[in-house]
Design a protein around this motif. Structure first.
Motif, PDB file in Angstrom:
ATOM      1  N   GLY A   1       0.785  -1.230   0.000  1.00 11.45           N
ATOM      2  CA  GLY A   1       0.000   0.000   0.000  1.00 11.45           C
ATOM      3  C   GLY A   1       0.812   1.272   0.000  1.00 11.45           C
ATOM      4  N   SER A   2       2.144   1.179  -0.096  1.00 11.33           N
ATOM      5  CA  SER A   2       2.979   2.387  -0.047  1.00 11.33           C
ATOM      6  C   SER A   2       3.040   3.117  -1.381  1.00 11.33           C
ATOM      7  CB  SER A   2       4.395   2.030   0.418  1.00 11.33           C
ATOM      8  OG  SER A   2       4.988   1.067  -0.432  1.00 11.33           O
TER       9      SER A   2
ATOM     10  N   SER B   1       0.669   2.723   4.524  1.00  8.56           N
ATOM     11  CA  SER B   1      -0.200   2.316   3.426  1.00  8.56           C
ATOM     12  C   SER B   1      -1.136   3.451   3.029  1.00  8.56           C
ATOM     13  CB  SER B   1      -1.019   1.084   3.834  1.00  8.56           C
ATOM     14  OG  SER B   1      -2.062   0.849   2.904  1.00  8.56           O
ATOM     15  N   TYR B   2      -1.135   3.761   1.722  1.00  8.96           N
ATOM     16  CA  TYR B   2      -2.043   4.787   1.212  1.00  8.96           C
ATOM     17  C   TYR B   2      -3.495   4.343   1.357  1.00  8.96           C
ATOM     18  CZ  TYR B   2      -4.572   7.635  -2.197  1.00  8.96           C
ATOM     19  OH  TYR B   2      -5.481   8.453  -2.799  1.00  8.96           O
ATOM     20  N   ARG B   3      -3.754   3.079   1.081  1.00  6.63           N
ATOM     21  CA  ARG B   3      -5.130   2.569   1.167  1.00  6.63           C
ATOM     22  C   ARG B   3      -5.636   2.618   2.598  1.00  6.63           C
ATOM     23  NH1 ARG B   3      -2.846  -0.793  -2.895  1.00  6.63           N
ATOM     24  NH2 ARG B   3      -2.006  -2.238  -1.348  1.00  6.63           N
ATOM     25  N   LEU B   4      -4.761   2.271   3.556  1.00  4.28           N
ATOM     26  CA  LEU B   4      -5.166   2.305   4.959  1.00  4.28           C
ATOM     27  C   LEU B   4      -5.429   3.737   5.415  1.00  4.28           C
ATOM     28  CD1 LEU B   4      -5.609   0.545   7.465  1.00  4.28           C
ATOM     29  CD2 LEU B   4      -3.208   0.907   8.056  1.00  4.28           C
ATOM     30  N   GLU B   5      -4.574   4.662   4.992  1.00  2.00           N
ATOM     31  CA  GLU B   5      -4.775   6.067   5.342  1.00  2.00           C
ATOM     32  C   GLU B   5      -6.093   6.587   4.769  1.00  2.00           C
ATOM     33  OE1 GLU B   5      -1.546   8.484   4.083  1.00  2.00           O
ATOM     34  OE2 GLU B   5      -0.317   8.064   5.852  1.00  2.00           O
TER      35      GLU B   5
ATOM     36  N   ASN C   1      -9.303   7.943   6.872  1.00  2.00           N
ATOM     37  CA  ASN C   1      -9.843   9.294   6.681  1.00  2.00           C
ATOM     38  C   ASN C   1     -11.340   9.245   6.378  1.00  2.00           C
ATOM     39  OD1 ASN C   1      -7.326  10.426   7.090  1.00  2.00           O
ATOM     40  ND2 ASN C   1      -6.823  10.495   4.899  1.00  2.00           N
ATOM     41  N   ASN C   2     -11.749   8.257   5.578  1.00  2.00           N
ATOM     42  CA  ASN C   2     -13.170   8.128   5.249  1.00  2.00           C
ATOM     43  C   ASN C   2     -13.991   7.795   6.497  1.00  2.00           C
ATOM     44  OD1 ASN C   2     -12.600   8.634   2.574  1.00  2.00           O
ATOM     45  ND2 ASN C   2     -12.523   6.461   1.990  1.00  2.00           N
ATOM     46  N   VAL C   3     -13.447   6.910   7.333  1.00  2.00           N
ATOM     47  CA  VAL C   3     -14.161   6.524   8.548  1.00  2.00           C
ATOM     48  C   VAL C   3     -14.213   7.689   9.531  1.00  2.00           C
ATOM     49  CG1 VAL C   3     -14.062   5.034  10.578  1.00  2.00           C
ATOM     50  CG2 VAL C   3     -13.662   4.069   8.317  1.00  2.00           C
ATOM     51  N   GLN C   4     -13.094   8.403   9.669  1.00  2.00           N
ATOM     52  CA  GLN C   4     -13.061   9.535  10.588  1.00  2.00           C
ATOM     53  C   GLN C   4     -14.021  10.636  10.155  1.00  2.00           C
ATOM     54  OE1 GLN C   4      -8.922  10.599  10.770  1.00  2.00           O
ATOM     55  NE2 GLN C   4      -8.437   9.031  12.305  1.00  2.00           N
ATOM     56  N   ALA C   5     -14.203  10.760   8.830  1.00  2.00           N
ATOM     57  CA  ALA C   5     -15.148  11.771   8.342  1.00  2.00           C
ATOM     58  C   ALA C   5     -16.567  11.457   8.795  1.00  2.00           C
ATOM     59  CB  ALA C   5     -15.089  11.841   6.814  1.00  2.00           C
ATOM     60  N   LEU C   6     -16.811  10.174   9.088  1.00  2.43           N
ATOM     61  CA  LEU C   6     -18.124   9.769   9.589  1.00  2.43           C
ATOM     62  C   LEU C   6     -18.185   9.777  11.117  1.00  2.43           C
ATOM     63  CD1 LEU C   6     -18.751   6.747   7.181  1.00  2.43           C
ATOM     64  CD2 LEU C   6     -19.680   9.060   6.995  1.00  2.43           C
ATOM     65  N   GLY C   7     -17.100  10.239  11.753  1.00  5.94           N
ATOM     66  CA  GLY C   7     -17.065  10.320  13.211  1.00  5.94           C
ATOM     67  C   GLY C   7     -16.802   9.012  13.893  1.00  5.94           C
ATOM     68  N   GLU C   8     -16.253   8.024  13.147  1.00  9.15           N
ATOM     69  CA  GLU C   8     -15.943   6.727  13.729  1.00  9.15           C
ATOM     70  C   GLU C   8     -14.429   6.546  13.783  1.00  9.15           C
ATOM     71  OE1 GLU C   8     -17.971   3.820  11.465  1.00  9.15           O
ATOM     72  OE2 GLU C   8     -19.935   4.776  11.641  1.00  9.15           O
ATOM     73  N   GLU C   9     -14.007   5.373  14.236  1.00 10.00           N
ATOM     74  CA  GLU C   9     -12.583   5.101  14.355  1.00 10.00           C
ATOM     75  C   GLU C   9     -12.283   3.755  13.718  1.00 10.00           C
ATOM     76  OE1 GLU C   9      -9.338   4.700  17.933  1.00 10.00           O
ATOM     77  OE2 GLU C   9     -10.890   6.234  18.101  1.00 10.00           O
ATOM     78  N   LEU C  10     -11.241   3.728  12.872  1.00  6.83           N
ATOM     79  CA  LEU C  10     -10.883   2.498  12.171  1.00  6.83           C
ATOM     80  C   LEU C  10      -9.812   1.764  12.947  1.00  6.83           C
ATOM     81  CD1 LEU C  10     -11.173   0.821   9.519  1.00  6.83           C
ATOM     82  CD2 LEU C  10      -9.211   2.103   8.654  1.00  6.83           C
ATOM     83  N   PRO C  11     -10.079   0.523  13.388  1.00  7.53           N
ATOM     84  CA  PRO C  11      -9.054  -0.233  14.106  1.00  7.53           C
ATOM     85  C   PRO C  11      -7.939  -0.671  13.158  1.00  7.53           C
ATOM     86  CG  PRO C  11     -10.939  -1.618  13.679  1.00  7.53           C
ATOM     87  CD  PRO C  11     -11.328  -0.229  13.235  1.00  7.53           C
ATOM     88  N   LEU C  12      -6.718  -0.713  13.665  1.00 12.16           N
ATOM     89  CA  LEU C  12      -5.594  -1.163  12.871  1.00 12.16           C
ATOM     90  C   LEU C  12      -5.665  -2.669  12.674  1.00 12.16           C
ATOM     91  CD1 LEU C  12      -2.594   0.841  14.371  1.00 12.16           C
ATOM     92  CD2 LEU C  12      -3.540   1.071  12.074  1.00 12.16           C
ATOM     93  N   PRO C  13      -5.423  -3.153  11.458  1.00 17.41           N
ATOM     94  CA  PRO C  13      -5.378  -4.601  11.258  1.00 17.41           C
ATOM     95  C   PRO C  13      -4.134  -5.164  11.919  1.00 17.41           C
ATOM     96  CG  PRO C  13      -4.723  -3.452   9.257  1.00 17.41           C
ATOM     97  CD  PRO C  13      -5.208  -2.403  10.220  1.00 17.41           C
ATOM     98  N   PRO C  14      -4.100  -6.472  12.201  1.00 24.41           N
ATOM     99  CA  PRO C  14      -2.946  -7.073  12.844  1.00 24.41           C
ATOM    100  C   PRO C  14      -1.673  -6.840  12.041  1.00 24.41           C
ATOM    101  CG  PRO C  14      -4.781  -8.621  12.774  1.00 24.41           C
ATOM    102  CD  PRO C  14      -5.180  -7.443  11.954  1.00 24.41           C
ATOM    103  N   GLY C  15      -0.642  -6.331  12.723  1.00 29.21           N
ATOM    104  CA  GLY C  15       0.648  -6.111  12.084  1.00 29.21           C
ATOM    105  C   GLY C  15       0.773  -4.790  11.379  1.00 29.21           C
TER     106      GLY C  15
ATOM    107  N   ALA D   1       4.134  -2.757  10.368  1.00 34.66           N
ATOM    108  CA  ALA D   1       4.438  -2.475   8.962  1.00 34.66           C
ATOM    109  C   ALA D   1       4.727  -1.007   8.757  1.00 34.66           C
ATOM    110  CB  ALA D   1       3.269  -2.910   8.070  1.00 34.66           C
ATOM    111  N   ALA D   2       3.962  -0.152   9.431  1.00 32.29           N
ATOM    112  CA  ALA D   2       4.155   1.285   9.277  1.00 32.29           C
ATOM    113  C   ALA D   2       5.512   1.708   9.796  1.00 32.29           C
ATOM    114  CB  ALA D   2       3.050   2.055  10.005  1.00 32.29           C
TER     115      ALA D   2
END
Length: 291
Positions: free
Chosen positions: A114-115, A241-245, A249-263, A267-268
């Motif tokens: 995703g980089s 990862s660009y896709r993860l970012e 951002n899309n989830v945060q725009a909805l006022g939610e929080e995206l959990p990090l996937p394992p690892g 990786a970051a």
């Protein structure tokens, strides 16, 4: 009047015979323009030939883009170059003139999933095609399948000769999918044949220290790295990862929080299961292989 009609018909037929479609379509329009602007015969002819050359070049580029198998949506304009580390951004700009193709240098791009490794090389590939260079994009998995089929049909040398028509081959995701020793032997054969004959542009999530897991044999691994690294530029994308970012951002725009996937955190930070090679360690690994 009938003679004029005959001349027009004969001229049209002759231009068709000479394969000059653009001149055939526009010579009357340009003739009227020449009359209005009192252009000389030379200027009139120059305008016709110029239009024919421009159309031919445009058609040639269109054909080369189609043959390259590069996705047109992955262009340089669509690539977010602001995410690149400063050194990688300078390297990207230096590659756009295509001079490395004349030197048959290789370009090795390392980074986390995703980089932007693939998009970076696809965008560079498109720009090089538009400058008149023949390029080919193919995933490592598809490349292996094509090579194995050719080997089975006793046509491997013919396929490798076909690949040699391309100044640059973009091989995406080396090591991403585990291959057998037999499968990677045909990839090594291709790399050996292209050594100092044609450029290889390659992306991988794995540092050189893990490439023995790709080629299954220490001698083959050392030989593959040696051929790729000699006359090469190494680009390191140690970025998240660009896709993860984008998803976060899309989830945060909805006022939610995206959990990090394992690892993902590892990786970051460049210390996950498939870390990109740091600048110092990449050079150290090359030295180890060379020795």
């Amino acid at each position: 009047m009938s003679r004029a009609v005959d001349v027009k018909a004969e001229l049209t037929q002759s231009l068709k015979y000479l394969h000059l479609p653009t001149i055939r379509q526009c010579y009357e329009e340009v003739a009227r323009q020449a009359e209005r602007e009192s252009l000389s015969y030379e200027r009139y002819l120059h305008e016709l030939v110029q239009r024919e050359c421009e159309d031919r070049q445009e058609n040639r580029i269109t054909k080369m883009l189609r043959e390259s198998q590069l996705p047109l949506e992955k262009s340089l304009e669509a690539f977010d170059s602001k995410r690149l580390p400063p050194k990688a951004a300078r390297q990207m700009r230096s590659l756009l003139d295509g001079s490395f193709l004349q030197r048959t240098d290789n370009i090795l791009v390392f980074g986390n999933p995703g980089s932007g490794k693939t998009h970076l090389l696809q965008a560079i590939g498109q720009e090089l095609v538009r400058r008149g260079h023949r390029m080919l994009f193919i995933t490592c998995e598809m490349l292996v399948q094509e090579l194995l089929i050719a080997k089975r049909d006793l046509k491997l040398s013919r396929l490798i000769k076909k690949y040699s028509r391309y100044e640059g081959m973009i091989i995406d995701d080396l090591g991403y999918i585990r291959q057998t020793r037999e499968e990677m032997e045909v990839v090594f054969t291709l790399l050996a044949e292209r050594y100092e004959r044609g450029s290889v542009l390659l992306t991988s999530n794995l540092p050189f220290s893990k490439w023995e897991g790709i080629f299954k044999d220490p001698m083959t691994t050392a030989a593959a790295i040696d051929r790729l690294v000699h006359h090469s530029m190494i680009v390191e994308l140690n970025i998240p990862s660009y896709r993860l970012e984008q998803a976060r951002n899309n989830v945060q725009a909805l006022g939610e929080e995206l959990p990090l996937p394992p690892g993902a955190a590892e990786a970051a930070s460049g210390s996950g299961l498939r870390p990109p090679p740091p600048a110092a360690s990449a050079k150290e690994q090359v030295n180890v292989v060379s020795s």
